[in-house]
Write a protein that holds these residues in place. Structure first.
Motif, mmCIF file in Angstrom:
data_model
loop_
_atom_site.group_PDB
_atom_site.id
_atom_site.type_symbol
_atom_site.label_atom_id
_atom_site.label_comp_id
_atom_site.label_asym_id
_atom_site.label_seq_id
_atom_site.Cartn_x
_atom_site.Cartn_y
_atom_site.Cartn_z
ATOM 1 N N ILE A 88 -2.242 0.648 10.220
ATOM 2 C CA ILE A 88 -2.218 0.799 8.766
ATOM 3 C C ILE A 88 -1.958 -0.564 8.132
ATOM 4 O O ILE A 88 -0.950 -1.207 8.422
ATOM 5 C CB ILE A 88 -1.132 1.802 8.336
ATOM 6 N N PRO A 89 -2.887 -1.053 7.287
ATOM 7 C CA PRO A 89 -2.677 -2.358 6.652
ATOM 8 C C PRO A 89 -1.649 -2.265 5.524
ATOM 9 O O PRO A 89 -1.527 -1.226 4.874
ATOM 10 C CB PRO A 89 -4.061 -2.688 6.086
ATOM 11 N N HIS A 90 -0.929 -3.354 5.346
ATOM 12 C CA HIS A 90 0.049 -3.405 4.257
ATOM 13 C C HIS A 90 -0.098 -4.722 3.500
ATOM 14 O O HIS A 90 -0.649 -5.693 4.020
ATOM 15 C CB HIS A 90 1.476 -3.287 4.810
ATOM 16 N N SER A 91 0.411 -4.725 2.296
ATOM 17 C CA SER A 91 0.366 -5.929 1.467
ATOM 18 C C SER A 91 1.692 -6.064 0.732
ATOM 19 O O SER A 91 2.528 -5.152 0.746
ATOM 20 C CB SER A 91 -0.785 -5.836 0.452
ATOM 21 N N TYR A 94 5.914 -4.396 -4.222
ATOM 22 C CA TYR A 94 5.332 -3.185 -3.651
ATOM 23 C C TYR A 94 4.125 -3.518 -2.790
ATOM 24 O O TYR A 94 3.595 -4.641 -2.827
ATOM 25 C CB TYR A 94 4.923 -2.200 -4.759
ATOM 26 N N CYS A 95 3.726 -2.535 -2.014
ATOM 27 C CA CYS A 95 2.481 -2.612 -1.245
ATOM 28 C C CYS A 95 1.400 -1.934 -2.065
ATOM 29 O O CYS A 95 1.598 -0.835 -2.572
ATOM 30 C CB CYS A 95 2.647 -1.894 0.089
ATOM 31 N N GLU A 96 0.241 -2.598 -2.210
ATOM 32 C CA GLU A 96 -0.798 -2.014 -3.055
ATOM 33 C C GLU A 96 -1.879 -1.292 -2.246
ATOM 34 O O GLU A 96 -2.913 -0.900 -2.784
ATOM 35 C CB GLU A 96 -1.421 -3.079 -3.959
ATOM 36 N N SER A 98 -0.757 6.287 -2.916
ATOM 37 C CA SER A 98 -0.606 4.867 -2.584
ATOM 38 C C SER A 98 0.663 4.669 -1.756
ATOM 39 O O SER A 98 1.582 5.487 -1.794
ATOM 40 C CB SER A 98 -0.511 4.045 -3.864
ATOM 41 N N HIS A 99 0.683 3.570 -1.019
ATOM 42 C CA HIS A 99 1.885 3.249 -0.245
ATOM 43 C C HIS A 99 3.085 3.075 -1.170
ATOM 44 O O HIS A 99 4.207 3.426 -0.810
ATOM 45 C CB HIS A 99 1.665 1.976 0.567
ATOM 46 N N GLN A 100 2.817 2.528 -2.354
ATOM 47 C CA GLN A 100 3.910 2.370 -3.333
ATOM 48 C C GLN A 100 4.508 3.735 -3.670
ATOM 49 O O GLN A 100 5.725 3.897 -3.685
ATOM 50 C CB GLN A 100 3.367 1.703 -4.595
ATOM 51 N N GLY A 123 6.884 5.097 -1.162
ATOM 52 C CA GLY A 123 8.187 4.456 -0.992
ATOM 53 C C GLY A 123 8.121 2.996 -0.595
ATOM 54 O O GLY A 123 9.156 2.370 -0.347
ATOM 55 N N MET A 124 6.885 2.435 -0.527
ATOM 56 C CA MET A 124 6.767 1.023 -0.138
ATOM 57 C C MET A 124 6.948 0.155 -1.370
ATOM 58 O O MET A 124 5.999 -0.418 -1.906
ATOM 59 C CB MET A 124 5.407 0.766 0.509
ATOM 60 N N THR A 125 8.182 0.083 -1.799
ATOM 61 C CA THR A 125 8.485 -0.630 -3.030
ATOM 62 C C THR A 125 9.934 -1.109 -2.991
ATOM 63 O O THR A 125 10.729 -0.624 -2.184
ATOM 64 C CB THR A 125 8.235 0.290 -4.245
HETATM 65 CU CU LIG Z 1 1.541 -0.500 2.726
#
Ligand SMILES: [Cu+2]
Length: 132
Positions: free
Chosen positions: A70-73, A108-110, A118-120, A123-125
């Motif tokens: 899974i890619p993340h940013s 956050y991750c977009e 979205s990942h955001q 909880g990716m924030t």
């Molecule tokens: Cu992510």
């Protein structure tokens, strides 16, 4: 529901807020005058999710990303603070910026798969807090 279960439920409910909010992490000033913070990114979180840095001092974020497909940013954007980060995260990513004003900005991750949250939203924030 018997009394024992009510007690167990009550105990669990007191634990939830504790698990949700870890203590803020202050950047460590290294010998070169850089503020360093280590972050772990994964599905779907940033740890720590509340980072405190000083204004006007260069920041180096060392982001370690969990292994997986899974890619993340990482996005941190505040024109007022002079921060414009938008990075695809590799296994280890080094991200540099210098905050120019105090305040708070979310990070956050977009990443988002079509039709999925979205990942955001998952909880990716987190929050970057810039102080004097
Ligand atoms: Cu992510």
């Amino acid at each position: 529901m018997n009394r024992r279960w009510i007690k167990i439920l009550a105990l669990l409910m007191t634990l939830v807020p504790v698990m949700g909010q870890a203590a803020p992490v202050r950047a460590r000033l290294d010998d070169n005058g850089l503020q360093r913070v280590k972050i772990v990114a994964g599905s779907y979180f940033f740890q720590p999710d509340h980072i405190i840095v000083k204004v006007g001092v260069p920041v180096v974020l060392e982001v370690d990303t969990e292994a997986g497909i899974i890619p993340h940013s990482l996005v941190i954007w505040s024109p007022r603070m002079g921060i414009d980060v938008n990075e695809r995260l590799a296994t280890t990513s080094i991200i540099r910026f210098t905050p120019r004003a105090t305040g708070q900005v979310p990070f956050y991750c977009e990443e988002k798969l079509i039709f999925f949250r979205s990942h955001q939203d998952r909880g990716m924030t987190g929050v970057l807090q810039v102080v004097e």
